[in-house]
Design a protein around this motif. Structure first.
Motif, PDB file in Angstrom:
ATOM      1  N   GLY A  59       0.797  -1.220   0.000  1.00  0.00           N
ATOM      2  CA  GLY A  59       0.000   0.000   0.000  1.00  0.00           C
ATOM      3  C   GLY A  59       0.830   1.272   0.000  1.00  0.00           C
ATOM      4  N   ARG A  60       2.111   1.139  -0.278  1.00  0.00           N
ATOM      5  CA  ARG A  60       3.011   2.283  -0.153  1.00  0.00           C
ATOM      6  C   ARG A  60       3.660   2.617  -1.493  1.00  0.00           C
ATOM      7  N   TYR A  74       1.646   6.853   1.334  1.00  0.00           N
ATOM      8  CA  TYR A  74       0.550   5.973   0.932  1.00  0.00           C
ATOM      9  C   TYR A  74       0.322   6.084  -0.563  1.00  0.00           C
ATOM     10  N   ARG A  75       0.061   4.955  -1.206  1.00  0.00           N
ATOM     11  CA  ARG A  75      -0.358   5.002  -2.610  1.00  0.00           C
ATOM     12  C   ARG A  75      -1.635   5.829  -2.699  1.00  0.00           C
TER      13      ARG A  75
END
Lengths: 240, 240, 405
Positions: A59-60, A74-75
């Protein structure tokens, strides 16, 4: 160990794998952005790609903070989903205090032409007195909120760097002053832009700027709304 | 669990800290599951591989989150560990719940301080630890437990903690207060057991001893000299 | 900047000699001496003090000496000079027109002009534009007004909006975005201005249907202004980067938003943002060390009382790390203001030592406690023989003008 950690580095030599893992730990946990010279996996484009592929399934994403400076964030698609869940780690009033500091340390100095660089990191301090006197937030809430904001790195205490002759001026006894904290460096370009736009929509809802922002967001083809595609890493490699 | 869910889980854990769920909640690989005593709940939090967790920052010379009053806070955590770890030969989680006075009785031994100073330092420290998930502090009942982040300590960490435990004086417990004093009933602690930081395909654990790190560094230096700027690798020393 | 509104509101004045007299008076406050404009805003303060002294003096007026005495906060020579300039433009006249007369009186128009200029300068002219619109509205509603008055009002408004639209469009299409940004005040309050002008337009058209041609021109001018502000705003937002668009709103908008918003509204700005939870790491080694240091350090003294009950403020901050960084910086920059990174790294014993130096440099750069910065340059120095074989070009030095850095 989670396959994400192994999959992204599977094709690398052992040494490079270590470099990527070390860079992962550094960008994810370090309080401040890192300079390329500190990490091979940040300066080497191939390793940087592997690092990005390691971050992606968690998620990064890598965030470029400035020339040669990196951190992670964060994405954008993940941030969108998470914010829709409406779970907040910070109490409402803390977030309000944080926004006040962004206004006093970034927005107002910008309107006054005091800031040159296009960043949310600012050197214009906001005094506690300003927070108390020029807002509707209760004093005690501001104080406890500031402690939590400091701990999370959203704000930091401003150093008193004024030369001695200037210290006698207006706010000698104003207590501590604050600056936006290192966590702001983790905002992706889209998140930075969104923060700016939300501030304008909130403070100047009936300005032509707000209208331009709304118009821009209504056009899905442009980058007002990002497609949930991964620009650098690809989903397929993670499952292999 | 698909890749999108996994990414969300990791990101959510970062944004919200350790979270309490119903025992049956599926979590992605790489997550610690810490069973709550008495309730059918489970704490879920990510477990980083040995070379990618926050503990490696020190070795690389980077700083992690700023902790206010770091020494007071670390000492308070030591006091809580001394009071709540039921049996230093057993896993540390979940430990037992103790009341605030019990913790203070250990904390008080860390310095000859005026009671008001001590109380202020102790209260500040326990709140910071609670905010970071290292303790669970019940403000109404004034009782303390170990927090889920303690579950991320690995075997090497626990060895150091055991030594620390033995070096600290036992807490003075209020005698009539049986309610807090007992070990929780035997639970299946399989899920809550110590995470394994090291995997066969990764280099060894971070060396605990700074001197040892430095020594291995010197050796490593000879062959690293021709390999420019391989940050990280030499830090971890030779696999133990 | 004053030509628009002032000439418009004053041009109706007759006879011509009277107009010229007023013109000379009102511009006296901007005159440095005969034929030159002031170059120092402080002179306006002196003018204001002189005019205030006249206001206090009553109908007898003031002599030059008594004016200087009344303005004792300012340098007497400067007050004397300003007095002469104001007299030269007829803003101050002798009570009796005779060279020996020592008492003077002042006209009120220069003072009005001064107030007007100050407001114009403070708010970019938007408030004055609103007032102009309000005045035109009043004159159109006045019972004695005739079609020619209405025509005059409508034409003046058309001209104002056309001028603004032209300036905006040309900035939007031909100037660099920075220049457009500097003229952002043209966008401020545009909706309110347009709707105020539409009111005037509606009233004029209703009262004098024969003004339909003039009114059509006003509509066109308003539409042009609306269009040009829209495209200007769009261009500004496109080029806004991370924070640049924030500077396009007036300071007062930010201040009043901060002052008047409740917690909910303020916090709403963070919608869509995700931040990290507090996640410090406690290593057992650090805990053991902290315990060890505590037992050896002996009694701890009561800290001095804090200033304002702000219990969590500065004394709480961890100073150890930053102290180290300050020491490091002071040592490295002991005899110089800046030093090359490669030079520092060349002093390193080995790669490990060099990397520690590098970490300290970067940490010092980021630390708000240390007034030094690290500036990286492009290019690398590669020397396989050196302790640190690979060095990126850069300088470490004191922040220039550390007053606000």
């Amino acid at each position: 160990m989670h396959p994400a950690f192994t999959a992204a580095v599977a094709d690398l030599s052992e040494r490079h794998r270590d470099e990527v893992l070390a860079a992962y730990a550094a960008v994810e946990h370090s309080w401040q952005p890192l300079h390329e010279s500190q990490m091979l996996a940040l300066r080497d484009a191939t390793l940087r790609r592997a690092l990005q592929q390691m971050l992606h399934p968690l998620g990064r994403t890598l965030v470029k903070v400035g020339p040669h400076l990196w951190t992670s964030g964060y994405r954008d698609d993940i941030a969108r989903e998470l914010s829709e869940e409406m779970l907040e780690s910070l109490p409402l009033v803390d977030r309000a205090v944080f926004v006040l500091i962004l206004i006093h340390s970034v927005a107002i100095p910008r309107s006054q032409g005091l800031i040159d660089q296009d960043t949310w990191i600012s050197n214009q301090p906001t005094s506690v007195e300003e927070l108390n006197r020029y807002s509707r937030l209760p004093r005690t809430a501001v104080r406890t909120g500031l402690a939590r904001l400091r701990a999370s790195g959203l704000v930091q205490i401003a150093p008193d760097r004024r030369p001695h002759q200037a210290r006698g001026s207006s706010n000698t006894n104003a207590g501590a002053s604050y600056l936006p904290g290192p966590q702001l460096a983790r905002l992706t370009p889209a998140a930075r832009r969104r923060l700016q736009e939300e501030l304008i929509l909130a403070a100047g809802a009936d300005t032509p700027l707000a209208a331009a922002i709304r118009a821009r967001r209504a056009r899905p083809s442009e980058d007002g709304v990002l497609k949930p595609s991964a620009p650098e890493a690809t989903e397929t490699q993670e499952n292999s | 669990m698909n890749t999108a869910d996994t990414a969300l889980w990791w990101a959510r854990a970062r944004a919200l800290g350790p979270a309490r769920h119903e025992a049956g909640t599926p979590a992605p690989d790489g997550f610690l599951r810490l069973l709550e005593p008495h309730a059918g709940d489970v704490w879920l939090l990510p477990a980083h591989p040995g070379t990618a967790g926050p503990w490696v920052l020190d070795e690389m010379g980077f700083s992690g989150p700023t902790i206010e009053q770091p020494n007071d806070t670390a000492r308070m955590l030591a006091a809580v560990v001394r009071c709540c770890w039921t049996d230093p030969e057993a896993p540390i989680w979940p430990g037992r719940e103790v009341d605030w006075e019990t913790v203070l009785s250990v904390y008080r031994t860390f310095g000859d301080r005026e009671e008001s100073v001590l109380n202020r330092a102790a209260t500040g420290a326990i709140r910071r630890l609670n905010g970071g998930g290292w303790v669970l502090w019940d403000d109404d009942r004034r009782v303390v437990r170990l927090g889920p982040r303690c579950g991320t300590w690995v075997n090497a960490d626990l060895t150091v903690l055991r030594e620390l435990y033995r070096s600290l004086p036992p807490p003075e417990e209020p005698e009539e207060d049986e309610e807090y004093g007992e070990t929780p009933p035997d639970h299946d602690q399989g899920a809550g057991s110590t995470p394994v930081r090291d995997q066969a395909n990764l280099p060894g654990p971070p060396a605990d001893d700074d001197d040892a790190v430095d020594a291995s560094m010197m050796d490593a230096d000879a062959h690293l000299r021709e390999v420019p700027a391989s940050v990280g690798e030499e830090d971890r020393g030779d696999p133990a | 900047m004053t030509d628009g509104p002032t000439t418009l509101s004053l041009e109706e004045l007759a006879p011509e000699a009277g107009v010229l007299r007023i013109y000379r008076q009102v511009f006296s406050v901007l005159a440095r001496e005969h034929g030159a404009m002031i170059s120092d805003v402080e002179l306006l303060d002196i003018d204001e003090a002189i005019l205030a002294a006249f206001a206090d003096a009553g109908n007898e007026g003031l002599t030059l000496e008594s004016a200087v005495a009344a303005c004792r906060r300012h340098d007497p020579a400067s007050v004397t000079r300003r007095f002469e300039v104001l007299r030269g433009y007829g803003a101050i006249t002798r009570v009796v027109d005779h060279p020996g007369e020592r008492f003077h009186r002042a006209a009120f128009a220069p003072y009005v002009m001064l107030l007007f200029l100050r407001r114009l300068a403070a708010a970019g002219g938007q408030g004055e534009l609103h007032q102009l619109l309000a005045l035109e509205g009043l004159s159109i509603r006045s019972p004695g007004a005739v079609a020619d008055d209405g025509r005059g009002s409508v034409n003046r408004l058309s001209r104002v909006f056309r001028l603004m639209a032209n300036q905006l469009s040309s900035l939007t299409t031909t100037s660099p975005v920075e220049e457009l940004r500097e003229h952002a005040e043209l966008l401020w309050g545009n909706r309110a201005l347009i709707s105020q002008a539409e009111d005037v337009h509606a009233q004029a058209l209703q009262r004098w249907p024969e003004l339909d041609r003039e009114c059509a021109q006003l509509r066109t001018a308003l539409a042009a202004y609306a269009d040009s502000s829209e495209s200007a705003a769009a261009r500004l937002i496109e080029q806004a980067g991370s924070t640049r668009a924030l500077g396009l709103l007036p300071v007062e908008t930010w201040r009043s938003f901060a002052r008047t918003s409740d917690a909910q509204t303020l916090a709403g700005v963070l919608d869509g943002q995700v931040f990290d939870a507090v996640a410090p790491w406690f290593s057992p080694q650090a805990m053991a060390l902290a315990v060890e240091n505590a037992s050896s350090s002996g009694p701890v003294r009561m800290p001095p009382p804090r200033p304002t009950g702000d219990t969590d403020a500065p004394t709480d901050r961890p100073v150890a790390g930053d102290c180290d960084l300050r020491e490091f910086t002071d040592r490295v920059l002991a005899h110089r203001d800046r030093v090359g990174v490669s030079q520092l790294l060349d002093d390193a014993q080995d790669w490990m030592d060099g990397r520690r130096t590098l970490s300290l440099l970067v940490a010092s750069h980021h630390s708000p406690e240390v007034d030094a910065e690290l500036t990286w340059a492009d290019g690398f120095r590669v020397d396989p023989q050196a302790a640190v074989p690979w060095v990126s070009g850069g300088m470490f030095g004191r922040v220039v003008g550390s007053g606000n850095a």
